[in-house]
Design a protein around this motif. Structure first.
Motif, PDB file in Angstrom:
ATOM      1  N   GLN A 111      34.204  32.782  24.134  1.00  0.00           N
ATOM      2  CA  GLN A 111      33.978  31.343  24.025  1.00  0.00           C
ATOM      3  C   GLN A 111      34.926  30.509  24.890  1.00  0.00           C
ATOM      4  O   GLN A 111      34.848  29.293  24.891  1.00  0.00           O
ATOM      5  N   LEU A 112      35.831  31.148  25.616  1.00  0.00           N
ATOM      6  CA  LEU A 112      36.834  30.418  26.390  1.00  0.00           C
ATOM      7  C   LEU A 112      36.205  29.468  27.402  1.00  0.00           C
ATOM      8  O   LEU A 112      36.537  28.286  27.444  1.00  0.00           O
ATOM      9  N   VAL A 113      35.312  29.973  28.235  1.00  0.00           N
ATOM     10  CA  VAL A 113      34.644  29.159  29.259  1.00  0.00           C
ATOM     11  C   VAL A 113      33.193  29.595  29.359  1.00  0.00           C
ATOM     12  O   VAL A 113      32.794  30.604  28.789  1.00  0.00           O
ATOM     13  N   ASP A 114      32.436  28.858  30.161  1.00  0.00           N
ATOM     14  CA  ASP A 114      31.073  29.280  30.482  1.00  0.00           C
ATOM     15  C   ASP A 114      31.201  30.269  31.634  1.00  0.00           C
ATOM     16  O   ASP A 114      31.328  29.886  32.794  1.00  0.00           O
ATOM     17  N   TRP A 115      31.214  31.553  31.307  1.00  0.00           N
ATOM     18  CA  TRP A 115      31.479  32.598  32.291  1.00  0.00           C
ATOM     19  C   TRP A 115      30.443  32.627  33.401  1.00  0.00           C
ATOM     20  O   TRP A 115      30.745  33.030  34.530  1.00  0.00           O
ATOM     21  N   SER A 116      29.233  32.179  33.122  1.00  0.00           N
ATOM     22  CA  SER A 116      28.180  32.203  34.144  1.00  0.00           C
ATOM     23  C   SER A 116      28.427  31.181  35.250  1.00  0.00           C
ATOM     24  O   SER A 116      27.868  31.305  36.339  1.00  0.00           O
ATOM     25  N   LYS A 117      29.259  30.181  35.013  1.00  0.00           N
ATOM     26  CA  LYS A 117      29.547  29.157  36.020  1.00  0.00           C
ATOM     27  C   LYS A 117      30.677  29.545  36.968  1.00  0.00           C
ATOM     28  O   LYS A 117      30.878  28.902  37.988  1.00  0.00           O
ATOM     29  N   LEU A 118      31.414  30.605  36.622  1.00  0.00           N
ATOM     30  CA  LEU A 118      32.554  30.982  37.458  1.00  0.00           C
ATOM     31  C   LEU A 118      32.113  31.590  38.781  1.00  0.00           C
ATOM     32  O   LEU A 118      31.140  32.338  38.843  1.00  0.00           O
ATOM     33  N   SER A 119      32.874  31.264  39.830  1.00  0.00           N
ATOM     34  CA  SER A 119      32.659  31.872  41.137  1.00  0.00           C
ATOM     35  C   SER A 119      33.653  33.003  41.371  1.00  0.00           C
ATOM     36  O   SER A 119      33.412  33.887  42.186  1.00  0.00           O
ATOM     37  N   GLU A 120      34.786  32.941  40.649  1.00  0.00           N
ATOM     38  CA  GLU A 120      35.800  33.987  40.786  1.00  0.00           C
ATOM     39  C   GLU A 120      36.639  34.070  39.521  1.00  0.00           C
ATOM     40  O   GLU A 120      36.943  33.055  38.892  1.00  0.00           O
ATOM     41  N   LEU A 121      37.012  35.289  39.173  1.00  0.00           N
ATOM     42  CA  LEU A 121      37.820  35.545  37.992  1.00  0.00           C
ATOM     43  C   LEU A 121      38.816  36.647  38.305  1.00  0.00           C
ATOM     44  O   LEU A 121      38.432  37.698  38.816  1.00  0.00           O
ATOM     45  N   LEU A 122      40.089  36.402  37.980  1.00  0.00           N
ATOM     46  CA  LEU A 122      41.120  37.431  38.092  1.00  0.00           C
ATOM     47  C   LEU A 122      41.755  37.589  36.723  1.00  0.00           C
ATOM     48  O   LEU A 122      42.339  36.645  36.190  1.00  0.00           O
ATOM     49  N   ILE A 123      41.632  38.797  36.128  1.00  0.00           N
ATOM     50  CA  ILE A 123      42.212  39.033  34.802  1.00  0.00           C
ATOM     51  C   ILE A 123      43.013  40.324  34.716  1.00  0.00           C
ATOM     52  O   ILE A 123      43.482  40.701  33.653  1.00  0.00           O
ATOM     53  N   GLY A 124      43.191  41.007  35.824  1.00  0.00           N
ATOM     54  CA  GLY A 124      43.922  42.271  35.820  1.00  0.00           C
ATOM     55  C   GLY A 124      45.388  42.063  35.437  1.00  0.00           C
ATOM     56  O   GLY A 124      45.922  40.962  35.471  1.00  0.00           O
ATOM     57  N   GLY A 125      46.035  43.158  35.060  1.00  0.00           N
ATOM     58  CA  GLY A 125      47.457  43.094  34.759  1.00  0.00           C
ATOM     59  C   GLY A 125      47.795  42.465  33.421  1.00  0.00           C
ATOM     60  O   GLY A 125      48.924  42.024  33.209  1.00  0.00           O
ATOM     61  N   ASN A 126      46.836  42.410  32.521  1.00  0.00           N
ATOM     62  CA  ASN A 126      47.085  41.937  31.157  1.00  0.00           C
ATOM     63  C   ASN A 126      47.134  43.146  30.230  1.00  0.00           C
ATOM     64  O   ASN A 126      46.706  44.239  30.584  1.00  0.00           O
ATOM     65  N   ALA A 127      47.643  42.952  29.034  1.00  0.00           N
ATOM     66  CA  ALA A 127      47.757  44.031  28.052  1.00  0.00           C
ATOM     67  C   ALA A 127      46.519  44.032  27.148  1.00  0.00           C
ATOM     68  O   ALA A 127      46.616  43.870  25.938  1.00  0.00           O
ATOM     69  N   LEU A 128      45.360  44.206  27.743  1.00  0.00           N
ATOM     70  CA  LEU A 128      44.092  44.061  27.015  1.00  0.00           C
ATOM     71  C   LEU A 128      43.859  45.168  25.996  1.00  0.00           C
ATOM     72  O   LEU A 128      43.929  46.350  26.313  1.00  0.00           O
ATOM     73  N   THR A 178      32.166  43.144  39.429  1.00  0.00           N
ATOM     74  CA  THR A 178      33.152  43.299  40.509  1.00  0.00           C
ATOM     75  C   THR A 178      34.470  42.605  40.171  1.00  0.00           C
ATOM     76  O   THR A 178      35.502  42.956  40.725  1.00  0.00           O
ATOM     77  N   TRP A 179      34.442  41.637  39.262  1.00  0.00           N
ATOM     78  CA  TRP A 179      35.672  40.949  38.867  1.00  0.00           C
ATOM     79  C   TRP A 179      36.535  41.814  37.960  1.00  0.00           C
ATOM     80  O   TRP A 179      37.730  41.583  37.834  1.00  0.00           O
ATOM     81  N   ILE A 180      35.933  42.780  37.283  1.00  0.00           N
ATOM     82  CA  ILE A 180      36.699  43.586  36.329  1.00  0.00           C
ATOM     83  C   ILE A 180      36.664  45.072  36.671  1.00  0.00           C
ATOM     84  O   ILE A 180      37.016  45.907  35.851  1.00  0.00           O
ATOM     85  N   ASN A 181      36.281  45.414  37.909  1.00  0.00           N
ATOM     86  CA  ASN A 181      36.142  46.834  38.254  1.00  0.00           C
ATOM     87  C   ASN A 181      37.468  47.581  38.291  1.00  0.00           C
ATOM     88  O   ASN A 181      37.489  48.806  38.279  1.00  0.00           O
ATOM     89  N   ASP A 182      38.600  46.868  38.318  1.00  0.00           N
ATOM     90  CA  ASP A 182      39.896  47.544  38.297  1.00  0.00           C
ATOM     91  C   ASP A 182      40.741  47.148  37.080  1.00  0.00           C
ATOM     92  O   ASP A 182      41.925  47.454  37.011  1.00  0.00           O
ATOM     93  N   VAL A 183      40.126  46.478  36.118  1.00  0.00           N
ATOM     94  CA  VAL A 183      40.835  46.022  34.918  1.00  0.00           C
ATOM     95  C   VAL A 183      40.861  47.166  33.902  1.00  0.00           C
ATOM     96  O   VAL A 183      39.832  47.756  33.593  1.00  0.00           O
ATOM     97  N   THR A 184      42.061  47.462  33.402  1.00  0.00           N
ATOM     98  CA  THR A 184      42.217  48.589  32.480  1.00  0.00           C
ATOM     99  C   THR A 184      42.620  48.136  31.081  1.00  0.00           C
ATOM    100  O   THR A 184      43.132  47.036  30.892  1.00  0.00           O
ATOM    101  N   CYS A 185      42.401  49.021  30.150  1.00  0.00           N
ATOM    102  CA  CYS A 185      42.781  48.795  28.754  1.00  0.00           C
ATOM    103  C   CYS A 185      44.242  49.206  28.551  1.00  0.00           C
ATOM    104  O   CYS A 185      44.691  50.205  29.115  1.00  0.00           O
TER     105      CYS A 185
END
Length: 185
Positions: free
Chosen positions: A69-86, A102-109
């Motif tokens: 619910q944070l944002v309307d994800w469909s409106k984003l053109s770019e997202l960087l979320i890597g390097g978090n403790a997800l 492609t925005w999360i292809n290198d994001v790890t748990c």
């Protein structure tokens, strides 16, 4: 808002009334652990954000989850979320299908332990979503309602025996369903 070592939380309504905000660069805040799901809303009752946010950079923080619910994800053109403790759990399961892969292809748990180090895209099917919680909550509510009903019935019976002329008699299955304040006989 990048590289701020004292930033720990982004609260609800933090960006309210910033409708023309297109880019949020909030990277490398090592103590940022919580991004409130309603940070971009104008009020707490609003379902969707009115923002024009196109670029969201929240990588390199200590976020354990990111709300759908944070944002309307469909409106984003770019997202960087890597390097978090997800924490790859039920709350994050939406991420593998809710954003451009492609925005999360290198994001790890980072957790739970059995998923630590695994790519979020590959972990989606392993994210545990406990469906019994809903059943448990309903069971507890049913017990509470039944207990309250029993309390009312027993309270009525006790009061009727203690003060027979002051507590109205309720005749549910007889001649009248209307309370009788005084016995007819």
């Amino acid at each position: 808002m990048s590289s701020m070592p004292t930033l720990e939380d982004i609260d609800a309504l933090a960006f309210h009334d910033l409708h023309s905000l297109e880019t949020l660069d909030c990277r490398d805040n090592e103590n940022l652990k919580h991004f409130h799901p309603q940070a971009f809303k104008d009020n707490l009752f609003q379902d969707v954000s009115l923002m024009e946010l196109r670029y969201l950079y929240i990588s390199g923080n200590s976020l354990s989850t990111i709300s759908q619910q944070l944002v309307d994800w469909s409106k984003l053109s770019e997202l960087l979320i890597g390097g978090n403790a997800l924490e790859c759990d039920c709350e994050l399961a939406w991420l593998s299908t809710g954003v451009n892969s492609t925005w999360i292809n290198d994001v790890t748990c980072s957790g739970p332990q059995e998923l630590a180090g695994k790519l979020v895209l590959n972990a989606a099917s392993d994210m545990k979503c406990d469906q019994t919680l809903g059943i448990e909550v309903l069971t507890v509510l049913a017990v509470i309602v039944m207990g309250f009903t029993l309390f009312i019935i027993l309270g009525y019976i006790f009061a009727r025996r203690q003060w027979p002329h002051h507590v109205p008699k309720i005749n549910l299955f007889g001649e009248s369903a209307v309370p009788q304040y005084f016995p007819l006989s």
